[in-house]
Design a protein around this motif. Structure first.
Motif, PDB file in Angstrom:
ATOM      1  N   VAL A 525      -2.488  -4.709  13.638  1.00 60.59           N
ATOM      2  CA  VAL A 525      -3.786  -5.203  12.943  1.00 60.59           C
ATOM      3  C   VAL A 525      -3.889  -5.165  11.602  1.00 60.59           C
ATOM      4  CG1 VAL A 525      -6.081  -5.192  13.248  1.00 60.59           C
ATOM      5  CG2 VAL A 525      -4.726  -5.249  15.396  1.00 60.59           C
ATOM      6  N   GLY A 526      -3.326  -4.114  11.125  1.00 66.62           N
ATOM      7  CA  GLY A 526      -3.807  -3.747   9.601  1.00 66.62           C
ATOM      8  C   GLY A 526      -2.819  -4.548   8.893  1.00 66.62           C
ATOM      9  N   ASP A 527      -1.493  -4.790   9.101  1.00 64.13           N
ATOM     10  CA  ASP A 527      -0.440  -5.367   8.541  1.00 64.13           C
ATOM     11  C   ASP A 527      -1.081  -7.016   8.539  1.00 64.13           C
ATOM     12  OD1 ASP A 527       1.182  -3.405   8.396  1.00 64.13           O
ATOM     13  OD2 ASP A 527       2.330  -3.813   9.928  1.00 64.13           O
ATOM     14  N   ALA A 528      -1.590  -7.441   9.615  1.00 63.72           N
ATOM     15  CA  ALA A 528      -2.027  -8.600   9.734  1.00 63.72           C
ATOM     16  C   ALA A 528      -3.099  -9.130   8.701  1.00 63.72           C
ATOM     17  CB  ALA A 528      -2.543  -9.169  11.156  1.00 63.72           C
ATOM     18  N   VAL A 529      -4.122  -7.949   8.345  1.00 59.11           N
ATOM     19  CA  VAL A 529      -5.218  -7.820   7.615  1.00 59.11           C
ATOM     20  C   VAL A 529      -4.944  -7.874   6.107  1.00 59.11           C
ATOM     21  CG1 VAL A 529      -7.198  -6.740   6.823  1.00 59.11           C
ATOM     22  CG2 VAL A 529      -6.913  -7.048   9.282  1.00 59.11           C
ATOM     23  N   ARG A 530      -3.642  -7.217   6.033  1.00 60.37           N
ATOM     24  CA  ARG A 530      -3.497  -7.336   4.648  1.00 60.37           C
ATOM     25  C   ARG A 530      -2.845  -8.564   4.120  1.00 60.37           C
ATOM     26  NH1 ARG A 530      -1.663  -2.240   6.865  1.00 60.37           N
ATOM     27  NH2 ARG A 530      -2.801  -0.690   5.951  1.00 60.37           N
ATOM     28  N   GLY A 532      -3.142 -11.759   5.750  1.00 58.05           N
ATOM     29  CA  GLY A 532      -3.769 -12.849   6.199  1.00 58.05           C
ATOM     30  C   GLY A 532      -5.475 -12.585   5.929  1.00 58.05           C
ATOM     31  N   GLY A 533      -5.918 -11.437   5.728  1.00 62.61           N
ATOM     32  CA  GLY A 533      -7.546 -11.234   5.558  1.00 62.61           C
ATOM     33  C   GLY A 533      -8.248 -11.474   6.976  1.00 62.61           C
ATOM     34  N   LEU A 534      -9.336 -12.550   6.840  1.00 62.00           N
ATOM     35  CA  LEU A 534      -9.970 -12.257   8.069  1.00 62.00           C
ATOM     36  C   LEU A 534      -9.292 -13.096   9.092  1.00 62.00           C
ATOM     37  CD1 LEU A 534     -12.658 -11.826   9.761  1.00 62.00           C
ATOM     38  CD2 LEU A 534     -13.622 -13.859   8.370  1.00 62.00           C
ATOM     39  N   ALA A 535      -8.852 -14.138   8.757  1.00 63.07           N
ATOM     40  CA  ALA A 535      -7.871 -15.208   9.672  1.00 63.07           C
ATOM     41  C   ALA A 535      -7.002 -14.281  10.333  1.00 63.07           C
ATOM     42  CB  ALA A 535      -7.299 -16.229   8.955  1.00 63.07           C
ATOM     43  N   GLY A 536      -5.998 -13.405   9.674  1.00 61.02           N
ATOM     44  CA  GLY A 536      -4.986 -12.479  10.075  1.00 61.02           C
ATOM     45  C   GLY A 536      -5.702 -11.537  11.159  1.00 61.02           C
ATOM     46  N   PHE A 537      -6.795 -11.053  10.781  1.00 61.95           N
ATOM     47  CA  PHE A 537      -7.520 -10.252  11.634  1.00 61.95           C
ATOM     48  C   PHE A 537      -7.828 -10.843  12.756  1.00 61.95           C
ATOM     49  CE2 PHE A 537     -11.395  -8.377  13.474  1.00 61.95           C
ATOM     50  CZ  PHE A 537     -11.064  -7.208  13.627  1.00 61.95           C
ATOM     51  N   GLU A 538      -8.260 -12.113  13.132  1.00 59.41           N
ATOM     52  CA  GLU A 538      -8.615 -12.698  14.280  1.00 59.41           C
ATOM     53  C   GLU A 538      -7.315 -12.977  15.014  1.00 59.41           C
ATOM     54  OE1 GLU A 538     -11.509 -13.447  14.906  1.00 59.41           O
ATOM     55  OE2 GLU A 538     -13.109 -13.508  13.480  1.00 59.41           O
ATOM     56  N   SER A 539      -6.551 -13.449  14.393  1.00 59.30           N
ATOM     57  CA  SER A 539      -4.962 -13.758  15.120  1.00 59.30           C
ATOM     58  C   SER A 539      -4.428 -12.549  15.676  1.00 59.30           C
ATOM     59  CB  SER A 539      -4.071 -14.518  14.129  1.00 59.30           C
ATOM     60  OG  SER A 539      -3.787 -13.942  13.085  1.00 59.30           O
ATOM     61  N   ALA A 540      -4.437 -11.369  15.074  1.00 63.90           N
ATOM     62  CA  ALA A 540      -4.063 -10.120  15.282  1.00 63.90           C
ATOM     63  C   ALA A 540      -4.818  -9.610  16.560  1.00 63.90           C
ATOM     64  CB  ALA A 540      -3.915  -9.203  14.485  1.00 63.90           C
ATOM     65  N   VAL A 541      -6.103  -9.937  16.590  1.00 65.18           N
ATOM     66  CA  VAL A 541      -6.760  -9.317  17.672  1.00 65.18           C
ATOM     67  C   VAL A 541      -6.388 -10.179  18.931  1.00 65.18           C
ATOM     68  CG1 VAL A 541      -9.537  -9.215  18.625  1.00 65.18           C
ATOM     69  CG2 VAL A 541      -8.877  -8.308  16.459  1.00 65.18           C
ATOM     70  N   ALA A 542      -6.470 -11.396  18.839  1.00 71.94           N
ATOM     71  CA  ALA A 542      -6.112 -12.440  19.933  1.00 71.94           C
ATOM     72  C   ALA A 542      -4.734 -11.756  20.445  1.00 71.94           C
ATOM     73  CB  ALA A 542      -5.917 -13.803  19.512  1.00 71.94           C
ATOM     74  N   ALA A 543      -3.746 -11.626  19.671  1.00 70.26           N
ATOM     75  CA  ALA A 543      -2.504 -11.048  20.033  1.00 70.26           C
ATOM     76  C   ALA A 543      -2.407  -9.836  20.592  1.00 70.26           C
ATOM     77  CB  ALA A 543      -1.439 -11.319  18.789  1.00 70.26           C
ATOM     78  N   ASP A 544      -3.240  -8.967  20.392  1.00 72.57           N
ATOM     79  CA  ASP A 544      -3.346  -7.583  20.633  1.00 72.57           C
ATOM     80  C   ASP A 544      -3.774  -7.486  22.227  1.00 72.57           C
ATOM     81  OD1 ASP A 544      -3.335  -4.830  20.599  1.00 72.57           O
ATOM     82  OD2 ASP A 544      -5.580  -4.902  20.526  1.00 72.57           O
ATOM     83  N   LEU A 545      -4.662  -8.654  22.562  1.00 69.38           N
ATOM     84  CA  LEU A 545      -5.101  -8.808  23.809  1.00 69.38           C
ATOM     85  C   LEU A 545      -4.203  -9.591  25.163  1.00 69.38           C
ATOM     86  CD1 LEU A 545      -9.016  -9.401  23.294  1.00 69.38           C
ATOM     87  CD2 LEU A 545      -7.570  -7.068  24.060  1.00 69.38           C
ATOM     88  N   HIS A 546      -3.048 -10.210  24.213  1.00 69.37           N
ATOM     89  CA  HIS A 546      -2.168 -10.693  25.016  1.00 69.37           C
ATOM     90  C   HIS A 546      -1.295  -9.580  25.878  1.00 69.37           C
ATOM     91  CE1 HIS A 546      -2.016 -14.480  22.491  1.00 69.37           C
ATOM     92  NE2 HIS A 546      -2.984 -14.415  23.217  1.00 69.37           N
ATOM     93  N   TYR A 547      -0.576 -10.113  27.008  1.00 66.33           N
ATOM     94  CA  TYR A 547      -0.038  -9.064  27.781  1.00 66.33           C
ATOM     95  C   TYR A 547       1.255  -8.847  27.019  1.00 66.33           C
ATOM     96  CZ  TYR A 547      -3.279 -10.649  31.412  1.00 66.33           C
ATOM     97  OH  TYR A 547      -4.415 -10.991  31.963  1.00 66.33           O
ATOM     98  N   SER A 548       1.790  -7.466  27.303  1.00 65.12           N
ATOM     99  CA  SER A 548       2.927  -7.023  26.495  1.00 65.12           C
ATOM    100  C   SER A 548       4.164  -7.462  27.197  1.00 65.12           C
ATOM    101  CB  SER A 548       2.754  -5.319  26.526  1.00 65.12           C
ATOM    102  OG  SER A 548       2.832  -4.788  27.868  1.00 65.12           O
ATOM    103  N   LEU A 549       5.216  -7.186  26.626  1.00 66.50           N
ATOM    104  CA  LEU A 549       6.562  -7.482  27.022  1.00 66.50           C
ATOM    105  C   LEU A 549       6.896  -6.970  28.148  1.00 66.50           C
ATOM    106  CD1 LEU A 549       9.300  -9.035  26.845  1.00 66.50           C
ATOM    107  CD2 LEU A 549      10.079  -7.084  25.502  1.00 66.50           C
ATOM    108  N   ALA A 550       6.288  -5.591  28.226  1.00 67.75           N
ATOM    109  CA  ALA A 550       6.598  -4.569  29.498  1.00 67.75           C
ATOM    110  C   ALA A 550       5.857  -5.265  30.720  1.00 67.75           C
ATOM    111  CB  ALA A 550       6.168  -3.114  29.154  1.00 67.75           C
ATOM    112  N   PHE A 551       4.719  -5.595  30.396  1.00 72.89           N
ATOM    113  CA  PHE A 551       3.871  -6.210  31.544  1.00 72.89           C
ATOM    114  C   PHE A 551       4.376  -7.270  32.108  1.00 72.89           C
ATOM    115  CE2 PHE A 551       0.385  -8.236  33.412  1.00 72.89           C
ATOM    116  CZ  PHE A 551      -0.699  -7.396  33.947  1.00 72.89           C
TER     117      PHE A 551
END
Length: 883
Positions: A525-530, A532-551
């Motif tokens: 999330v921190g990398d995405a903010v650096r 892409g700013g706010l848009a990067g944060f929003e996309s990173a949050v959405a990706a963070d809630l996606h199901y992981s590869l292990a799942f």
């Protein structure tokens, strides 16, 4: 040499180098340059020390008898230097710039070796192999002096990462090329580009695999030593040497690469595998080891310079000057020619021109080059002229880079303004300064009142604050745009979230596996903010809630082989992860209100808080779905979280009492022991029962009620359990066949031909029309939560209905009603009929086996769409099952 003399000499050297860092700072010269000067002077006087007093004479005599060979450099000092540098590296920053780092560490080494080899071969008589070997020896860079200068002047972190990352990996490239060329020289063969490339790739990639395995093994073993800091740190020292030695002597791959990768793995995973206190001690201990190794290796190498330069000739001086020009030109070609081209591809990142200037000029050489040259002088089968030339050329080249490049690097950085803060950072610094000094002024006045300090003294202290405040413009923060302030604030929040992940591990709120996962996601999330700013944060949050590869892998394994254990574990991990993220999101919002608002203003802070509230809503939604589906596990999670927080607070309370001498250490130890016993149960994670066996799910479907045990067992063999995730599409077409589904728990949304949807809950089924008539009433459904389904393939459908006539009648009745609704709607759409009285039908009558919320539809109600018949089939407990 006697042991006493060895100890005396080493102790004297360590005492001597202890004064070098402050002396280098006062003289404003690079630390490595000062070490080289001291070592060179020691090398001159150890042979003529009859004038010295007895103690100094014995010290110089012990240094004279030191047997410092190339193996001492490569086997004793090099693993420590590599491991210590890798351990301190930020792996995510390293990965971000991996393209340019590997280009400079591998491609640039090869280009420099070839350029030096062919140019010197054209103007000398030493032969191509000897000249290429010299090129490989001087291609390795030493970051110690450069990094020391960077830290002094405050150079950007990314520039530091680029230089250190290059130095970590180019040692492997140089040593590999050197080994191949030395073998060619000793065997009298010809240089084969194919053999060099294949040998290098095997050595480099094999070393990487070996280092990764050793690093993971060390992290696993550290878990067995948790709670014993001295043992954990000792294990890392052992693994640094074991990794290097085993790779070089048994696996025949690059020990340099293996040690670097092992250090990176332990550095990135160790902060969660070890206790935070132990990891801080580990960093401190390895910093000390690195200081010792770097200081001693430079002094020992510099002590050899007088001996290696004893027989230098003017011809060799001219060749050294040419060597310096060619090596610098080759490096400049790579930095200013190839590096920008790499930045335009997806394999590289853009490096600014000022950074490239410093990278090109900052390629200082050091102890590794001297050690490789010393190794050549120890090879008796290499011609004397070649040994002498390589020794003189390498030593001279190292000294030239230290005294020419090293001494001018600091002014170059200042000329390029790389020692200054960026405008955003400078503005933020001024705002922090204004806030801090204003607050400190008030606290100083309060202190003066309590201590009865006079007005004259207060005025002098006030003048210090006033002078500092006068140098800062009050409106500095307004120079930042709204978007810039939002980005700065989000970066602060991301850094705070990473720290919170370490805090929850330190407080034992989560275990190391969960902390590792949370920390990794927070860093992304921190990398995405650096970037892409706010848009990067929003996309990173959405990706963070996606199901992981292990799942996803666990779910696929369940679908293919019916493995439930792994799926239950990853579901439980997701559950605990969402709980931790919700807690973090709530605390971050409070952090923004109290800490970010005074720095960045109300507008930017409100935007930041709104973004984090949207994130919290998404987390709450995902968590609520799991709470409804697995209420018992959710209750345990809440109990465990509250219990672990209580345990942490109790431990902190006793620690504060100990620090204030209210209790003795013995009482403290006993209280801590009682804490562990009292809260032991909150660390025992119960298994998440996903109840996905066919026999369990069949009991949840009212349609199968009243069937005999034998019929239920037969049906259980035909029905395949499936877990559908929230928003997952459930296809009627499965490969070349079709399937129908029974909803055992949860709810699904079924699209209808008129564009509307019908919600089907526990006890409902869908897909039967495609199997009975061949028509697609709906091609797919969407799960509204964690829905547990029973799938029946077309080939088993007829067998099931033939086995039980009553079951067949129930399914066909619902199918006829749905088909009738479809026909009525199609006729209505075609204009043949405007209104058609619906047949009196109730989806939940005793024959259908389905429940009905609203009772029968009025016979006079006109047909608007097929959903009029489909919607009443929704179960009364959809909301209770995770819809």
């Amino acid at each position: 040499m006697l042991i006493g003399g060895l100890v005396f000499g080493l102790a004297g050297l360590l005492a001597l180098v202890s004064f070098m860092p402050p002396l280098a700072g006062r003289l404003r010269v690079p630390y490595s340059v000062l070490l080289a000067v001291v070592g060179f002077l020691l090398g001159l006087i150890i042979n003529v020390h009859g004038w010295a007093p007895p103690v100094m004479s014995d010290f110089l005599d012990s240094l004279q008898h030191f047997e410092v060979s190339s193996e001492t450099f490569l086997l004793v000092f090099l693993p420590v230097l590599l491991f210590e540098t890798a351990l301190a590296m930020n792996v995510r920053r390293l990965i971000d710039d991996l393209g340019p780092i590997l280009m400079m560490a591998i491609v640039a080494v090869v280009v420099s070796t070839i350029a030096v080899g062919y140019v010197l071969d054209a103007v000398s008589s030493y032969g191509l192999v000897v000249c290429l070997m010299l090129g490989a020896i001087v291609a390795t860079t030493d970051p110690v002096a450069v990094v020391g200068i960077f830290r002094e002047v405050g150079a950007p972190k990314r520039l530091n990462t680029l230089v250190e990352g290059e130095a970590l990996f180019n040692d492997a490239a140089s040593i590999s090329l050197y080994s191949v060329l030395l073998a060619v020289l000793l065997n009298g063969g010809e240089v084969s580009a194919r053999a060099v490339v294949s040998t290098f790739l095997i050595s480099f990639l094999g070393g990487g695999l070996a280092g990764f395995f050793m690093g993971r093994l060390a992290c696993w073993l550290v878990m067995w030593l948790r709670g014993w800091p001295a043992a954990e740190i000792t294990l890392t020292v052992a693994f640094a040497y074991l990794t290097f030695y085993l790779s070089e002597h048994y696996l025949h791959v690059s020990g340099v690469v293996a040690t670097v990768i092992a250090g990176l793995v332990i550095g990135s995973n160790g902060r969660t595998r070890m206790s935070p206190t132990t990891f801080e001690q580990l960093r401190g201990a390895w910093g000390e080891f690195g200081f010792w190794a770097n200081s001693l290796i430079f002094v020992f190498a510099a002590m050899l310079i007088p001996h290696m330069m004893a027989d230098v000739t003017w011809y060799e001086v001219v060749l050294v000057a040419l060597l310096f020009i060619v090596a610098l030109a080759a490096r400049a070609v790579m930095v200013f020619g190839v590096l920008p081209l790499l930045g335009r591809t997806r394999f590289g990142t853009r490096v600014s021109r000022s950074y490239r200037v410093v990278i090109a000029w900052g390629g200082l050489r050091g102890a590794v080059s001297l050690a490789l040259a010393l190794a050549v002088t120890e090879q008796r089968y290499v011609p004397y002229e070649a040994r002498q030339f390589i020794a003189v050329a390498t030593t001279s080249f190292v000294l030239m880079t230290l005294f020419i490049n090293g001494m001018t690097l600091r002014p170059l950085i200042r000329r390029l303004r790389l020692d200054q803060l960026l405008p955003i950072d400078r503005t933020l610094r001024n705002q922090v300064l204004v806030m801090a000094l204003s607050d400190l002024q008030e606290k100083t006045d309060d202190l003066a009142d309590r201590e009865h300090i006079g007005q004259e003294v207060r005025a002098r202290i006030h003048s210090v604050f006033d002078a500092s405040l006068a140098s800062v413009a009050d409106a500095q923060v307004r120079q930042l745009s709204h978007d810039e302030r939002v980005t700065v604030g989000l970066v602060m929040m991301a850094a705070r979230e990473e720290e919170m992940c370490v805090d929850v591990l330190k407080a034992r709120i989560v275990d190391w596996r969960m902390a590792e996962s949370l920390l990794s996601r927070a860093e992304r999330v921190g990398d995405a903010v650096r970037n892409g700013g706010l848009a990067g944060f929003e996309s990173a949050v959405a990706a963070d809630l996606h199901y992981s590869l292990a799942f996803r892998t666990a779910l696929r394994m369940y679908y293919l082989f019916g493995f439930q254990g792994w799926l239950a574990r990853v579901l439980a991990n997701r559950f605990m992860g969402l709980m931790s993220k919700r807690s973090a999101a709530q605390r971050l919002i409070q952090f923004a209100q109290t800490e970010i608002r005074p720095l960045l203003g109300a507008d930017a802070t409100e935007t930041i808080i709104a973004a984090h509230r949207r994130r919290l809503v998404q987390i709450e939604g995902a968590l609520q779905t799991m709470n409804l589906q697995y209420p018992a596990f959710a209750s345990w999670l809440q109990e465990a979280y509250l219990g672990r927080m209580a345990r942490s607070l109790e431990r902190l309370h006793y620690r504060d009492m100990l620090s204030q001498f209210l209790i003795s250490s013995e009482v403290y130890a006993d209280l801590i022991k009682q804490i562990e016993q009292r809260w032991r149960r909150v660390d025992k994670v119960p298994a998440l029962d996903i109840a996905m066996s066919a026999s369990d799910l069949i009991k949840r479907v009212p349609l199968f009620e009243g069937l005999s045990a034998e019929s239920l067992r037969a049906i259980g063999k035909l029905l395949k359990p499936r877990l559908a995730l929230p928003d997952q599409r459930i296809r009627i077409q499965v490969g070349r066949t079709r399937a129908m589904y029974f909803v055992a728990s949860g709810a699904v949304s079924l699209p209808l031909p008129d564009g509307t949807t019908a919600e089907l809950g526990t006890g409902e089924f869908f897909g039967e029309i495609a199997l009975l008539s061949g028509e697609d009433f709906a091609t797919e459904a969407t799960s509204l939560g964690y829905s547990r389904l029973l799938r029946l393939l077309a080939r088993d459908f007829d067998a099931l209905l033939e086995r039980d006539a009553a079951l067949r009648e129930k399914i066909e009745k619902v199918a006829r009603e749905r088909l009738r609704a479809l026909e009525v709607w199609q006729e209505f759409q075609s204009g043949k009929r405007q209104f058609e009285p619906l047949p009196t039908w109730q989806a939940g009558d005793e024959n259908s086996g389905d429940s009905n919320d609203g009772g029968p539809l009025p016979a006079s109600e006109p047909v608007a769409s097929p959903s009029a018949l489909a919607e009443p089939m929704a179960s009364t407990d959809i909301r209770a099952t995770g819809a």
